[in-house]
Scaffold this active site. Structure first.
Site, PDB file in Angstrom:
ATOM      1  N   LYS A  37      26.331  47.527  37.984  1.00 30.85           N
ATOM      2  CA  LYS A  37      26.126  46.162  38.131  1.00 30.85           C
ATOM      3  C   LYS A  37      27.225  45.647  39.289  1.00 30.85           C
ATOM      4  O   LYS A  37      26.689  44.607  39.663  1.00 30.85           O
ATOM      5  CB  LYS A  37      26.898  45.658  36.638  1.00 30.85           C
ATOM      6  CG  LYS A  37      28.197  45.827  36.623  1.00 30.85           C
ATOM      7  CD  LYS A  37      28.633  45.370  35.189  1.00 30.85           C
ATOM      8  CE  LYS A  37      28.448  45.849  34.124  1.00 30.85           C
ATOM      9  NZ  LYS A  37      29.033  47.198  33.880  1.00 30.85           N
ATOM     10  N   HIS A 165      37.678  48.431  28.389  1.00 26.33           N
ATOM     11  CA  HIS A 165      37.926  47.869  29.938  1.00 26.33           C
ATOM     12  C   HIS A 165      39.095  46.955  30.035  1.00 26.33           C
ATOM     13  O   HIS A 165      39.295  46.099  29.265  1.00 26.33           O
ATOM     14  CB  HIS A 165      36.554  47.091  30.171  1.00 26.33           C
ATOM     15  CG  HIS A 165      36.327  46.979  31.633  1.00 26.33           C
ATOM     16  ND1 HIS A 165      37.297  46.299  32.471  1.00 26.33           N
ATOM     17  CD2 HIS A 165      35.415  47.307  32.628  1.00 26.33           C
ATOM     18  CE1 HIS A 165      36.877  46.196  33.765  1.00 26.33           C
ATOM     19  NE2 HIS A 165      35.820  46.881  33.924  1.00 26.33           N
ATOM     20  N   SER A 168      38.376  43.230  34.756  1.00 25.63           N
ATOM     21  CA  SER A 168      38.328  43.377  36.216  1.00 25.63           C
ATOM     22  C   SER A 168      39.481  42.979  37.198  1.00 25.63           C
ATOM     23  O   SER A 168      39.631  41.661  37.199  1.00 25.63           O
ATOM     24  CB  SER A 168      36.982  42.969  36.879  1.00 25.63           C
ATOM     25  OG  SER A 168      36.200  43.674  37.917  1.00 25.63           O
ATOM     26  N   GLY A 205      38.202  48.286  36.378  1.00 25.81           N
ATOM     27  CA  GLY A 205      39.376  47.443  36.510  1.00 25.81           C
ATOM     28  C   GLY A 205      40.411  47.906  37.690  1.00 25.81           C
ATOM     29  O   GLY A 205      41.235  47.353  38.006  1.00 25.81           O
ATOM     30  N   GLU A 242      34.655  53.984  34.350  1.00 24.91           N
ATOM     31  CA  GLU A 242      33.319  53.262  35.050  1.00 24.91           C
ATOM     32  C   GLU A 242      33.787  52.383  35.999  1.00 24.91           C
ATOM     33  O   GLU A 242      33.949  51.001  36.008  1.00 24.91           O
ATOM     34  CB  GLU A 242      32.968  52.456  33.700  1.00 24.91           C
ATOM     35  CG  GLU A 242      32.390  53.114  32.580  1.00 24.91           C
ATOM     36  CD  GLU A 242      32.360  52.036  31.481  1.00 24.91           C
ATOM     37  OE1 GLU A 242      32.424  50.996  31.515  1.00 24.91           O
ATOM     38  OE2 GLU A 242      31.970  52.459  30.275  1.00 24.91           O
ATOM     39  N   PRO A 243      34.234  52.970  37.110  1.00 24.19           N
ATOM     40  CA  PRO A 243      34.734  52.126  38.212  1.00 24.19           C
ATOM     41  C   PRO A 243      33.698  51.566  39.030  1.00 24.19           C
ATOM     42  O   PRO A 243      32.460  51.911  39.011  1.00 24.19           O
ATOM     43  CB  PRO A 243      35.585  53.002  39.097  1.00 24.19           C
ATOM     44  CG  PRO A 243      34.770  54.427  38.956  1.00 24.19           C
ATOM     45  CD  PRO A 243      34.399  54.378  37.492  1.00 24.19           C
ATOM     46  N   GLY A 244      33.715  50.194  39.292  1.00 24.21           N
ATOM     47  CA  GLY A 244      32.794  49.520  40.047  1.00 24.21           C
ATOM     48  C   GLY A 244      33.309  49.006  41.415  1.00 24.21           C
ATOM     49  O   GLY A 244      33.168  49.624  42.540  1.00 24.21           O
ATOM     50  N   ARG A 245      34.168  48.091  41.300  1.00 24.55           N
ATOM     51  CA  ARG A 245      35.025  47.295  42.416  1.00 24.55           C
ATOM     52  C   ARG A 245      35.451  48.440  43.519  1.00 24.55           C
ATOM     53  O   ARG A 245      35.307  48.345  44.636  1.00 24.55           O
ATOM     54  CB  ARG A 245      35.840  46.429  41.851  1.00 24.55           C
ATOM     55  CG  ARG A 245      36.485  45.651  42.822  1.00 24.55           C
ATOM     56  CD  ARG A 245      37.688  44.774  42.432  1.00 24.55           C
ATOM     57  NE  ARG A 245      37.290  43.717  41.176  1.00 24.55           N
ATOM     58  CZ  ARG A 245      36.715  42.551  41.290  1.00 24.55           C
ATOM     59  NH1 ARG A 245      36.704  42.216  42.433  1.00 24.55           N
ATOM     60  NH2 ARG A 245      36.400  41.711  40.500  1.00 24.55           N
ATOM     61  N   TYR A 280      43.474  36.312  57.092  1.00 25.37           N
ATOM     62  CA  TYR A 280      44.255  35.491  56.153  1.00 25.37           C
ATOM     63  C   TYR A 280      43.286  35.825  54.505  1.00 25.37           C
ATOM     64  O   TYR A 280      42.174  35.759  54.719  1.00 25.37           O
ATOM     65  CB  TYR A 280      44.111  33.920  56.176  1.00 25.37           C
ATOM     66  CG  TYR A 280      45.054  33.173  54.974  1.00 25.37           C
ATOM     67  CD1 TYR A 280      43.859  32.545  54.088  1.00 25.37           C
ATOM     68  CD2 TYR A 280      46.140  33.263  54.648  1.00 25.37           C
ATOM     69  CE1 TYR A 280      44.537  31.827  53.170  1.00 25.37           C
ATOM     70  CE2 TYR A 280      46.715  32.536  53.800  1.00 25.37           C
ATOM     71  CZ  TYR A 280      45.821  31.742  53.061  1.00 25.37           C
ATOM     72  OH  TYR A 280      46.363  31.119  52.064  1.00 25.37           O
ATOM     73  N   ASP A 281      44.032  36.236  53.485  1.00 30.03           N
ATOM     74  CA  ASP A 281      43.350  36.391  52.364  1.00 30.03           C
ATOM     75  C   ASP A 281      43.134  35.270  51.769  1.00 30.03           C
ATOM     76  O   ASP A 281      43.696  34.508  51.349  1.00 30.03           O
ATOM     77  CB  ASP A 281      44.320  37.330  51.410  1.00 30.03           C
ATOM     78  CG  ASP A 281      43.553  37.940  50.099  1.00 30.03           C
ATOM     79  OD1 ASP A 281      44.322  37.911  49.074  1.00 30.03           O
ATOM     80  OD2 ASP A 281      42.349  37.760  50.105  1.00 30.03           O
ATOM     81  N   ASP A 309      23.767  22.388  47.743  1.00 33.27           N
ATOM     82  CA  ASP A 309      24.810  22.341  46.566  1.00 33.27           C
ATOM     83  C   ASP A 309      26.033  22.036  47.171  1.00 33.27           C
ATOM     84  O   ASP A 309      26.746  22.547  47.782  1.00 33.27           O
ATOM     85  CB  ASP A 309      24.731  23.414  45.806  1.00 33.27           C
ATOM     86  CG  ASP A 309      25.373  23.361  44.169  1.00 33.27           C
ATOM     87  OD1 ASP A 309      26.122  22.465  44.217  1.00 33.27           O
ATOM     88  OD2 ASP A 309      24.886  24.084  43.306  1.00 33.27           O
TER      89      ASP A 309
END
Ligand SMILES: Cc1ncc(COP(=O)(O)O)c(C=O)c1O
Length: 408
Positions: A37, A165, A168, A205, A242-245, A280-281, A309
């Protein structure tokens, strides 16, 4: 027709290979099941499949994508506690057995649609400190877990493990420790009721870039002792995550072109100039690359997307040098929940993705594919070498990129 000023991504698949090696070093007992995902680009999924990762799929479409690449069903967990019955049936017919649940209704659906499923009970966590909370929607408490285990026994279903989980963008590694200890309680309850439970799934996460307060290894340094305490190696429990990021965030950089510009005059008199920012973050997980020159003047700006929008504001306030229509802005760490969540609202097409991978990273990936994960592979440095290219779109590979072609 692609305009040469359309926004585009550059995705360094070699970064994913590096992340995979880093994962093995930091969490040697935990097999990653990539959360599709987070970024469902075929080249990403294919790269991780070649590296031997498993996959967390949330729907029939994700299962189909992963299986179309040749991933066997044992390497897939259907990790969505609330599934449509037709999709549970699809999992059954395509051989996917592992699936999560957190309610009695789900158990009853699975008993009818997929009685041979290997069920994984998702428990709740204290994810109050995560960027994106998930336990507000999913997870059973310990008390409910006992009732669910009893109900599963009555329905003659197999509960094989526990998942959770921590949310995230986790900012507190102690959440993992508490969840692992809670999972141990559920394993003990299961054993009392006669279940043979052998799978612990510690979810996602994990951070995907370095511009975060809590680094990946700071989290894993807390997780490993907790695993050893509650699920020691000799317990024979398989541990997955289940790592995504973690896998994709830093691999993607987005380049956007300035298509319009509006100068807003200040109400009060005085200078418009402000202090310049650099690298810059802006938001957690993605940073904008602006490198002002020493003599640049900067102005307070906001950055907006191209749609009509009023909500389409990317950055509310940011000190930048004056840019012109046609200039490019780069956003780093754009691989997580971006391409997978983008829409074509107002008819704006999703940015094209250009894949690259350095030749050494490509060779390392082939080596891992052929010989499994090697201790020597951990020592190789794939970071400092030039990238070569592979196009998802099927354009001919330039000669210099020949060995880096990804069959997508
Ligand atoms: C069940 C499940 N697993 C894994 C993930 C991936 O999480 P992350 O990207 O934080 O690693 C998610 C994210 O929503 C999820 O819902």
């Amino acid at each position: 027709m692609i305009d040469d000023k359309d926004a585009f991504y550059v995705a360094d698949l070699g970064d994913i290979v590096k992340k995979h090696m880093r994962w093995h070093k930091a969490l040697p007992r935990v097999t990653p099941f990539y959360a599709v995902k987070c970024n469902d680009s075929r080249a990403v999924v294919k790269t991780l499949a070649v590296l031997g990762a498993g996959f967390d799929c949330a729907s029939k479409t994700e299962i189909q994508l992963v299986q179309s690449i040749g991933v066997p069903p044992e390497r897939i967990i259907y990790a969505n506690p609330c599934k449509q019955v037709s999709q549970i049936k699809h999992a059954a017919s395509s051989g996917v057995q592992m699936m999560t649940f957190d309610s009695e209704v789900e158990l009853m659906k699975v008993a009818r649609a997929h009685p041979k499923a290997k069920l994984v009970l998702r428990i709740t966590t204290d994810d109050s400190k995560a960027v994106c909370r998930l336990s507000v929607k999913f997870g059973a408490t310990l008390k409910t877990s006992r009732l669910l285990l009893e109900r599963a026994k009555e329905l003659d279903l197999a509960i094989v493990g526990v998942s959770f989980h921590v949310g995230s963008g986790c900012t507190d590694p102690e959440t993992f420790v508490q969840a692992i200890s809670d999972a141990r309680c559920v394993f003990d309850m299961g054993a009392e009721l006669g279940f043979n439970m052998y799978l612990l799934d510690i979810g996602g996460g994990f951070p995907g870039s370095e511009d975060v307060k809590l680094k990946f290894e700071e989290i894993t340094n807390v997780i490993n002792p907790a695993l050893d305490k509650y699920f020691p190696s000799d317990s024979g429990i398989n541990i997955i995550a289940e790592p995504g990021r973690y896998y994709v965030a830093s691999a993607f950089t987005l380049a956007v072109n300035i298509i319009a510009k509006k100068i807003v005059l200040k109400e009060q008199t005085g200078s418009d100039e402000v202090e310049c920012y650099s690298d810059y973050d802006i938001t957690s997980g993605s940073s904008v690359l602006i490198r002002p020159k020493p003599d640049d003047s900067c102005y307070s700006c906001s950055i907006w997307g191209p749609t009509c929008d009023g909500l389409d504001r990317i950055v509310e306030r940011f000190n930048m040098p004056e840019l012109q229509v046609g200039d490019w802005i780069l956003f780093e760490n754009m691989g997580a929940y971006t391409v997978a969540a983008a829409s074509t609202f107002n008819g704006f097409q999703r940015p094209t993705i250009h894949y690259v991978m350095s030749r050494p990273a490509w060779q390392l990936m082939q080596q891992i594919k052929e010989q499994g994960f090697l201790a020597e592979a951990e020592e190789q440095d794939v970071s400092s070498l030039p990238v070569s290219c592979a196009w998802e779109s099927g354009i001919e590979y330039p000669a210099t990129c020949a060995s880096a072609s990804i069959n997508v």
